[in-house]
Design a protein around this motif. Structure first.
Motif, PDB file in Angstrom:
ATOM      1  N   ASN A  33       0.446  -1.405  -0.391  1.00  0.00           N
ATOM      2  CA  ASN A  33      -0.146   0.317  -0.143  1.00  0.00           C
ATOM      3  C   ASN A  33       0.385   1.063  -0.197  1.00  0.00           C
ATOM      4  OD1 ASN A  33      -2.693  -0.689  -0.385  1.00  0.00           O
ATOM      5  ND2 ASN A  33      -3.482   0.471   1.726  1.00  0.00           N
ATOM      6  N   GLU A  34       2.039   1.209   0.867  1.00  0.00           N
ATOM      7  CA  GLU A  34       2.426   2.270   1.054  1.00  0.00           C
ATOM      8  C   GLU A  34       3.561   2.318  -0.205  1.00  0.00           C
ATOM      9  OE1 GLU A  34       2.020   4.627   3.293  1.00  0.00           O
ATOM     10  OE2 GLU A  34       1.138   3.803   3.987  1.00  0.00           O
ATOM     11  N   CYS A  35       4.018   1.296  -0.898  1.00  0.00           N
ATOM     12  CA  CYS A  35       5.675   0.794  -1.672  1.00  0.00           C
ATOM     13  C   CYS A  35       4.834   0.590  -2.635  1.00  0.00           C
ATOM     14  CB  CYS A  35       6.971   0.744  -1.019  1.00  0.00           C
ATOM     15  SG  CYS A  35       6.758   1.229   0.611  1.00  0.00           S
ATOM     16  N   PRO A  36       3.651   1.197  -4.064  1.00  0.00           N
ATOM     17  CA  PRO A  36       3.473   0.373  -5.054  1.00  0.00           C
ATOM     18  C   PRO A  36       4.521  -0.694  -5.730  1.00  0.00           C
ATOM     19  CG  PRO A  36       2.124   2.224  -4.365  1.00  0.00           C
ATOM     20  CD  PRO A  36       3.433   2.338  -4.043  1.00  0.00           C
ATOM     21  N   SER A  37       5.798   0.216  -5.595  1.00  0.00           N
ATOM     22  CA  SER A  37       6.859  -0.128  -6.089  1.00  0.00           C
ATOM     23  C   SER A  37       7.761  -1.491  -6.189  1.00  0.00           C
ATOM     24  CB  SER A  37       7.868   1.170  -6.737  1.00  0.00           C
ATOM     25  OG  SER A  37       9.198   1.155  -4.966  1.00  0.00           O
ATOM     26  N   GLY A  38       7.191  -1.459  -4.984  1.00  0.00           N
ATOM     27  CA  GLY A  38       8.274  -2.730  -3.980  1.00  0.00           C
ATOM     28  C   GLY A  38       9.335  -2.436  -3.006  1.00  0.00           C
ATOM     29  N   VAL A  39       9.578  -1.633  -3.036  1.00  0.00           N
ATOM     30  CA  VAL A  39      11.159  -0.882  -2.466  1.00  0.00           C
ATOM     31  C   VAL A  39      10.579   0.141  -1.783  1.00  0.00           C
ATOM     32  CG1 VAL A  39      12.909  -2.160  -4.531  1.00  0.00           C
ATOM     33  CG2 VAL A  39      11.569   0.142  -5.063  1.00  0.00           C
ATOM     34  N   VAL A  40      11.215  -0.059  -0.806  1.00  0.00           N
ATOM     35  CA  VAL A  40      11.702   1.240   0.076  1.00  0.00           C
ATOM     36  C   VAL A  40      12.699   2.024  -0.020  1.00  0.00           C
ATOM     37  CG1 VAL A  40      11.714   2.462   2.663  1.00  0.00           C
ATOM     38  CG2 VAL A  40       9.879   0.424   1.831  1.00  0.00           C
ATOM     39  N   ASN A  41      12.895   3.340  -0.191  1.00  0.00           N
ATOM     40  CA  ASN A  41      14.727   3.872  -0.091  1.00  0.00           C
ATOM     41  C   ASN A  41      14.458   4.915   0.814  1.00  0.00           C
ATOM     42  OD1 ASN A  41      13.149   6.195  -0.521  1.00  0.00           O
ATOM     43  ND2 ASN A  41      13.289   6.229  -3.258  1.00  0.00           N
TER      44      ASN A  41
END
Length: 234
Positions: free
Chosen positions: A80-88
């Motif tokens: 939900n928070e990171c639709p791209s699948g990664v956190v930077n």
């Protein structure tokens, strides 16, 4: 969300022996609140990424010690928070700036992101993210203390120096800002560092090894008790 850390107010200036406890609290709860904010009403969701596909559910269960239901919850919020699948790193900085709006959390968020980013590629996959949470929440006492040692050991050379510890302690105080009560003077972070080394640096050579760190922590009932508080979280 800023009120979420007010219970830490008295710990920083009063309890030098509680430094590890404060660190673990600060490391986890803003991320937990962030995930809770991303929760949806769906009861079940299967793990699948469009851009960054994680390992299978069974493999993640074995690697992280989270149950299937817990992983589904974590993934649902993460997606939900990171639709791209990664956190930077910028997302970490945003999370902590929202949780500690009266201070400067950028340095602490940087150090924490580096601790989670085990492959050092500048972004966290879902696997890396839950692996870090698992060590803090579900790992053995050795796992948790090893994670804390590596967090302090910025250059990963196997030793904690006063300079490294000072960077972490200063970042914690910068993040807390005016919410630290009673108000601190400029020497407080250094006093914490000196206390840490008096306790941990058993051979007085100016650095703390993993062996010294483990032995000192395991002999300190306050640290052990505070670490065990995470057994009932999540």
């Amino acid at each position: 969300m800023a009120q979420g850390h007010r219970g830490l107010d008295l710990l920083l200036p009063e309890e030098k022996g509680g430094t590890l406890y404060v660190l673990m609290l600060l490391s986890f709860f803003p991320l937990y609140c962030w995930l809770r904010g991303g929760e949806t009403r769906e009861d079940e969701i299967e793990i699948s990424f469009v851009c960054h596909r994680p390992e299978g559910l069974e493999t993640l269960q074995e690697e992280t010690r989270f149950s299937k239901k817990e992983l589904q919850f974590l993934y649902r919020a993460f997606k939900n928070e990171c639709p791209s699948g990664v956190v930077n790193e910028d997302i970490f900085k945003l999370i902590y700036s929202q949780f500690f709006p009266q201070g400067d959390s950028s340095n602490y968020a940087h150090f924490l992101f580096e601790a989670f980013d085990t492959n050092k590629n500048g972004c966290l996959s879902f696997q890396e993210f839950v692996a870090g949470l698992s060590l803090i929440l579900r790992g053995s006492m050795y796992d948790r203390l090893n994670w804390a040692f590596n967090f302090y050991d910025n250059d990963k050379d196997g030793f904690i120096t006063k300079e490294e510890m000072m960077k972490i302690m200063q970042s914690i105080y910068d993040m807390m800002g005016k919410y630290v009560y009673p108000s601190m003077h400029d020497d407080i972070p250094r006093e914490h560092v000196e206390h840490f080394f008096q306790k941990m640096d058993r051979n007085r050579d100016g650095v703390v090894t993993i062996e010294e760190f483990m032995e000192s922590c395991q002999k300190d009932e306050n640290i052990m008790r505070s670490m065990r508080l995470f057994d009932s979280v999540f």
